[in-house]
Design a protein around this motif. Structure first.
Motif, PDB file in Angstrom:
ATOM      1  N   GLU A 132      15.842  61.486  29.859  1.00 44.79           N
ATOM      2  CA  GLU A 132      15.217  62.298  30.913  1.00 44.79           C
ATOM      3  C   GLU A 132      14.036  61.575  31.535  1.00 44.79           C
ATOM      4  O   GLU A 132      13.876  61.566  32.761  1.00 44.79           O
ATOM      5  N   CYS A 192      15.329  58.542  33.652  1.00 38.39           N
ATOM      6  CA  CYS A 192      15.964  58.974  34.900  1.00 38.39           C
ATOM      7  C   CYS A 192      14.950  59.407  35.954  1.00 38.39           C
ATOM      8  O   CYS A 192      15.235  59.343  37.152  1.00 38.39           O
ATOM      9  N   SER A 193      13.764  59.807  35.507  1.00 39.20           N
ATOM     10  CA  SER A 193      12.746  60.260  36.461  1.00 39.20           C
ATOM     11  C   SER A 193      12.026  59.111  37.155  1.00 39.20           C
ATOM     12  O   SER A 193      11.468  59.304  38.229  1.00 39.20           O
TER      13      SER A 193
END
Length: 145
Positions: free
Chosen positions: A40, A43-44
């Motif tokens: 997560e 991916c940011s």
């Protein structure tokens, strides 16, 4: 024929694909929960990061590296192309830009530790946790040759 160039914003999905494949192939020590949390986080920011890409003759990304201020923050190779010299080519390119480049590598990733040491990096320290405070020791390296 491998070429190294800067990444483009449109290549974010491919970069994440490379990252996921490489992590799944080499980071077996991560707990499933940590793997998901790191995914997560990555991916940011990764799709927008200023990466160096190793691309094939069709301009298709096979690997990437992220350097920030002479510190290699990331080096990931598509698992289908591991062992072909692409990672070495990226590191050599990075060293041409930053002759005293540093990096940190997970202690449990023995293949990566061996690669860097074979290339002339020396250990300068060790941390018992990673940069996010997780229990994954890091080896700190600097290019010495």
């Amino acid at each position: 024929m491998i070429r190294i160039r800067r990444s483009r914003p449109s290549e974010g999905a491919r970069v994440i694909e490379i990252w996921r494949g490489a992590v799944d192939a080499t980071h077996h020590f991560l707990t499933p929960e940590d793997r998901l949390a790191i995914d997560e986080m990555v991916c940011s920011f990764l799709p927008q990061a200023p990466l160096l890409l190793a691309v094939d003759e069709h301009d298709y990304p096979l690997a990437f590296m992220l350097i920030d201020g002479g510190h290699m923050e990331a080096l990931f190779v598509d698992p289908a192309h591991r062992g072909t010299g692409i990672g070495t080519a990226l590191v050599q390119y990075g060293l041409s830009l930053h002759p005293k480049m540093t990096t940190d590598v997970n202690e449990q990733n023995s293949q990566a530790v061996s690669l860097y040491e074979r290339m002339g990096f020396g250990r300068t320290g060790r941390s018992s946790i990673d940069g996010q405070g997780r229990p994954y020791p890091l080896i700190h390296l600097e290019y010495l040759s």
